[in-house]
Design an enzyme around this catalytic site. Structure first.
Site, PDB file in Angstrom:
ATOM      1  N   CYS A 133       0.847  -1.197   0.000  1.00 14.77           N
ATOM      2  CA  CYS A 133       0.000   0.000   0.000  1.00 14.77           C
ATOM      3  C   CYS A 133       0.881   1.245   0.000  1.00 14.77           C
ATOM      4  CB  CYS A 133      -0.901   0.033   1.230  1.00 14.77           C
ATOM      5  SG  CYS A 133      -1.832  -1.469   1.535  1.00 14.77           S
ATOM      6  N   CYS A 136       2.214   3.253  -3.159  1.00 15.44           N
ATOM      7  CA  CYS A 136       1.405   4.306  -3.781  1.00 15.44           C
ATOM      8  C   CYS A 136       1.022   5.417  -2.807  1.00 15.44           C
ATOM      9  CB  CYS A 136       0.104   3.724  -4.345  1.00 15.44           C
ATOM     10  SG  CYS A 136       0.329   2.607  -5.719  1.00 15.44           S
ATOM     11  N   HIS A 137       0.669   5.020  -1.580  1.00 15.72           N
ATOM     12  CA  HIS A 137       0.028   5.978  -0.666  1.00 15.72           C
ATOM     13  C   HIS A 137       1.003   6.672   0.292  1.00 15.72           C
ATOM     14  CE1 HIS A 137      -3.893   4.747  -2.066  1.00 15.72           C
ATOM     15  NE2 HIS A 137      -3.676   3.493  -1.743  1.00 15.72           N
ATOM     16  N   CYS A 168      -8.794  -2.236  -3.720  1.00 19.24           N
ATOM     17  CA  CYS A 168      -7.478  -1.699  -4.062  1.00 19.24           C
ATOM     18  C   CYS A 168      -6.454  -2.829  -4.035  1.00 19.24           C
ATOM     19  CB  CYS A 168      -7.122  -0.605  -3.052  1.00 19.24           C
ATOM     20  SG  CYS A 168      -5.768   0.448  -3.546  1.00 19.24           S
ATOM     21  N   CYS A 177     -33.123   0.530  16.652  1.00 23.26           N
ATOM     22  CA  CYS A 177     -31.908   1.301  16.951  1.00 23.26           C
ATOM     23  C   CYS A 177     -32.307   2.697  17.418  1.00 23.26           C
ATOM     24  CB  CYS A 177     -31.031   1.441  15.715  1.00 23.26           C
ATOM     25  SG  CYS A 177     -30.602  -0.085  14.883  1.00 23.26           S
ATOM     26  N   CYS A 217     -33.275   3.671  21.318  1.00 22.10           N
ATOM     27  CA  CYS A 217     -32.229   4.002  22.289  1.00 22.10           C
ATOM     28  C   CYS A 217     -31.378   5.186  21.843  1.00 22.10           C
ATOM     29  CB  CYS A 217     -31.319   2.798  22.516  1.00 22.10           C
ATOM     30  SG  CYS A 217     -32.049   1.541  23.570  1.00 22.10           S
ATOM     31  N   HIS A 218     -31.020   5.201  20.549  1.00 23.47           N
ATOM     32  CA  HIS A 218     -29.956   6.110  20.134  1.00 23.47           C
ATOM     33  C   HIS A 218     -30.441   7.433  19.553  1.00 23.47           C
ATOM     34  CE1 HIS A 218     -27.137   3.115  21.281  1.00 23.47           C
ATOM     35  NE2 HIS A 218     -27.647   2.220  20.456  1.00 23.47           N
ATOM     36  N   ARG A 260     -19.955  -4.562  16.366  1.00 28.10           N
ATOM     37  CA  ARG A 260     -20.796  -3.878  17.356  1.00 28.10           C
ATOM     38  C   ARG A 260     -22.276  -4.135  17.061  1.00 28.10           C
ATOM     39  NH1 ARG A 260     -22.773  -3.073  21.118  1.00 28.10           N
ATOM     40  NH2 ARG A 260     -22.773  -1.381  22.636  1.00 28.10           N
ATOM     41  N   CYS A 285     -25.188  -5.588  19.524  1.00 24.50           N
ATOM     42  CA  CYS A 285     -26.504  -4.973  19.724  1.00 24.50           C
ATOM     43  C   CYS A 285     -27.613  -5.991  19.463  1.00 24.50           C
ATOM     44  CB  CYS A 285     -26.695  -3.782  18.783  1.00 24.50           C
ATOM     45  SG  CYS A 285     -25.836  -2.298  19.315  1.00 24.50           S
TER      46      CYS A 285
END
Lengths: 267, 154
Positions: A81, A84-85, A120, A183, A186-187, A224, A228
């Protein structure tokens, strides 16, 4: 005086108490909610904030270092990687990273950052694709996203990506499992409110992958989601599934305006 | 002050081992004072208020305290998601309370509250471990009803 009067006439019966409690509750709901969007960081106690802020204390930095190692790894690759980066990813486009998941004209669909790294790699390197959420890909994702730390999240929705966004939205607002909660319950609706001993956050994704103090491991967004779903007593989807990617996309849009905090530290 | 939310999670996971599938007790929906009510006890079971209080406290069963303040001062950390349950029995009849516990969506289509005796077929994407199971057993539900009808404040 007034209060004394009321008391002496014993008019604070159950009805009045209820009215007062209802009033207090409606006040407290307004006071407790945080403005939208608010990072999970702002729901943390100070000592946890310090751990996230200090690169030497933040346990998630181990994963960033591993990611950098893979990023520069040429041992089994024709290239790396870094070729190039830049050696430390200095040529990566920070603004673009903060816009993932993003619609790709080339692939005619929305691509998550993990998918982009894989695509990539398939094009330029030997040992790709990696499996979704496998350690090496998570490390690379954590490293690449950490390069955009401080960058404002800007996930765009276009005509082409509208359907995928709507899928994410419908999942976000769908009742799941035996708990039968969404979701958004609660959020969004109850964020900032105490759920027994813990405060409900907005579930923002700007710190992911995050280091979780509870499980002592770096945790991706899809991992995650699995946790949940377990809490809702619902059958999780697969990591990397269309459903989870759509949810990640929708929640990315909800996080617009927040800063990238990878690796965040959370409970 | 903050407890680790993971504690909640682990409590929920442990729970999966406790619940067991049993024959679903059908119930009849009626109306009382313009509100939904279930007047008959589930499978005619007799509730035990003491056990009902434990169900309300227990994080792996009712866990009412997760969301509600209750007149149970010996327990720390009462949640604030739902309304306080003080004087509950003076606000609702037994039949109304049973209906609220069995299926809160009868009262509020957008409620966050779980249906503690919702029919398993009415859950979306129920986890395999919970297939065919209700949140609480019929006995636990009746225990809870027997407890909440004691929440008077005369």
């Amino acid at each position: 005086m007034m209060q004394h009067d009321l008391l002496s006439r014993r008019t604070i019966g159950p009805k009045n108490i209820l009215a007062i409690m209802a009033l207090l509750l409606s006040f407290s709901l307004n006071l407790l909610a945080e403005p939208f969007p608010t990072s999970g960081y702002d729901f943390l106690p100070d000592d946890m904030k310090e751990i996230q802020d200090d690169d030497f204390l933040n346990p998630g930095m181990d994963t960033v270092d591993k990611g950098l190692m893979h990023f520069q790894d040429e041992e089994y690759e024709s290239s790396s990687c870094a070729n190039c980066h830049g050696d430390h990813g200095e040529y990566l486009n920070r603004e673009k990273i903060a816009g993932y998941p993003r619609y790709s004209e080339e692939h005619e669909r929305v691509i998550t950052l993990q998918e982009q790294i894989n695509l990539c790699g398939i094009e330029k390197l030997d040992r790709f694709p990696l499996e979704y959420d496998e350690d090496k890909l998570v490390a690379l994702e954590t490293f690449v996203r950490s390069k955009a730390n401080g960058q404002i999240i800007n996930v765009e929705v276009s005509d082409e990506s509208r359907d995928f966004f709507e899928l994410g939205k419908s999942l976000y607002n769908r009742r799941f499992g035996q708990m039968g909660m969404t979701c958004s319950h609660c959020h969004v609706q109850y964020q900032g409110i105490m759920l027994r001993g813990s405060k409900l956050t907005q579930g923002q994704t700007n710190g992911f992958p995050v280091y979780r103090i509870d499980s002592r491991q770096i945790t991706t967004i899809h991992q995650r989601y699995n946790e949940c779903f377990l809490q809702l007593r619902a059958e999780p989807y697969q990591r990397g599934s269309r459903e989870y990617r759509a949810l990640e996309y929708y929640m990315g849009v909800l996080s617009n305006g927040l800063k990238v905090e990878t690796p965040g530290v959370r409970y | 002050m903050l407890l680790f939310p993971g504690l909640l999670l682990s409590a929920l996971v442990i729970f999966s081992q406790n619940s067991r599938a049993e024959e679903y007790c059908d119930w009849q929906l009626t109306e009382s004072n313009g509100m939904p009510a279930i007047e008959s006890r589930l499978c005619d079971l007799q509730g035990d208020p003491e056990n009902g209080k434990q169900v309300a406290i227990d994080r792996s069963r009712g866990n009412c305290l997760a969301c509600h303040m209750m007149p149970i001062p010996e327990e720390e950390f009462h949640g604030q998601v739902g309304p306080p349950l003080h004087c509950l029995a003076m606000r609702y009849s037994e039949g109304q309370l049973r209906a609220r516990l069995v299926e809160p969506m009868l009262y509020n289509a957008n409620t966050i509250m779980p249906g503690y005796y919702r029919h398993p077929r009415d859950n979306h994407r129920l986890a395999n471990a919970y297939q065919g199971k209700t949140f609480l057993s019929a006995q636990e539900l009746e225990d809870l009803v027997a407890f909440v009808v004691t929440l008077r404040c005369e």
